[in-house]
Motif scaffolding. Structure first.
Motif, short mmCIF file in Angstrom:
data_model
loop_
_atom_site.label_atom_id
_atom_site.label_comp_id
_atom_site.label_asym_id
_atom_site.label_seq_id
_atom_site.Cartn_x
_atom_site.Cartn_y
_atom_site.Cartn_z
N UNK A 17 0.84 -1.20 0.00
CA UNK A 17 0.00 0.00 0.00
C UNK A 17 0.88 1.25 0.00
N UNK A 18 0.49 2.25 -0.75
CA UNK A 18 1.30 3.47 -0.79
C UNK A 18 1.29 4.17 0.56
N UNK A 19 2.37 4.86 0.86
CA UNK A 19 2.47 5.60 2.11
C UNK A 19 1.58 6.83 2.04
N UNK A 20 0.78 7.02 3.05
CA UNK A 20 -0.09 8.19 3.13
C UNK A 20 0.67 9.32 3.81
N UNK A 21 0.81 10.47 3.15
CA UNK A 21 1.54 11.59 3.77
C UNK A 21 0.90 12.01 5.08
N UNK A 22 1.74 12.46 6.00
CA UNK A 22 1.23 12.89 7.30
C UNK A 22 0.34 14.12 7.16
N UNK A 23 0.69 14.99 6.26
CA UNK A 23 -0.11 16.19 6.05
C UNK A 23 -0.45 16.38 4.59
N UNK A 24 -1.69 16.65 4.30
CA UNK A 24 -2.10 16.85 2.91
C UNK A 24 -1.59 18.19 2.39
N UNK A 25 -1.26 18.22 1.10
CA UNK A 25 -0.81 19.46 0.48
C UNK A 25 -1.97 20.46 0.41
#
Length: 248
Positions: A17-25
């Motif tokens: 599964x792709x890594x989900x960024x901690x904070x959205x752009x």
């Protein structure tokens, strides 16, 4: 001799599964490619299933009764699709195109269109919502789709000759039903309608002029599509390609 069992696993669900960024752009209204060109259109596949078996797309030899399509649990829900569309709209997308497979096979698709029609761009404008279909279910669904908020449709149609059309869709579906769907879509205001014709040399290239004559002055935009290689499933051969220059 004892039986041997070989366990099988669908690797589509075992992929990392792709890594989900901690904070959205934070959205800035501009979604662009690496060359800085704005990306305004979002194409959303609502199903991988289709009721046609066109040789250039989903040939019956590959997509037979034993073929495993995605289970319902692996499809994005309407709520997930709407959430994603909302995020993309915040980043500058202004047009949504619903596709499949055949999108009209997705149950209660009108409800999804209602949800998408309620979305707005950062400046308060509604999104342009369109749909690409083979037209097989369009006659019975056109009014409901329009009422739900769909604005335009694109219909795939490869021949006016019924025998050729039945042979190309490979499920013996009559061309009259697709033409009826186009007429109904035009009547309810799903316009301008676009018709895509995939041209295969030696199969339906002699239908180019009849198609052009039929849709001329109708307000419907006819577009000729080169027969393309879509991977290892459609038996693509160069000698069946009619280049656009020759077609013109």
């Amino acid at each position: 001799m004892g039986e041997t069992f070989i366990p099988l696993a669908d690797l589509r669900y075992a992929a990392e599964k792709p890594r989900i960024p901690e904070g959205a752009t934070p959205p800035n209204g501009l979604l662009a490619d690496r060359l800085g060109r704005p990306l305004r259109d979002l194409r959303i596949s609502v199903t991988d299933r289709c009721n046609f078996r066109c040789s250039y797309c989903m040939p019956k030899e590959v997509f037979d009764k034993a073929y495993s399509f995605l289970p319902q649990s692996s499809l994005l829900s309407f709520e997930e699709i709407t959430r994603l569309a909302q995020v993309f709209a915040a980043h500058g997308v202004t047009k949504l195109r619903l596709t499949g497979g055949e999108p009209l096979l997705r149950k209660n698709l009108e409800r999804l269109i209602e949800m998408l029609a309620a979305l707005r761009t950062p400046d308060g404008q509604p999104l342009d919502i369109t749909l690409t279909t083979n037209g097989s279910l369009l006659a019975r669904k056109a009014r409901a789709l329009k009422d739900a908020g769909l604005q335009r449709v694109t219909v795939s149609l490869d021949a006016l000759d019924d025998a050729i059309f039945r042979r190309m869709n490979d499920v013996d579906f009559p061309v009259a039903d697709v033409l009826r769907g186009i007429e109904e879509a035009q009547a309810v205001g799903l316009a301008p309608i676009k018709v895509n014709m995939v041209v295969k040399r030696g199969t339906n290239d002699h239908e180019v002029l009849p198609m052009a004559r039929h849709f001329r002055h109708s307000g419907i935009v006819l577009r000729f599509i080169e027969y393309m290689d879509v991977g290892a499933t459609n038996g693509w051969r160069m000698d069946e390609v009619l280049p656009s220059a020759q077609l013109i």
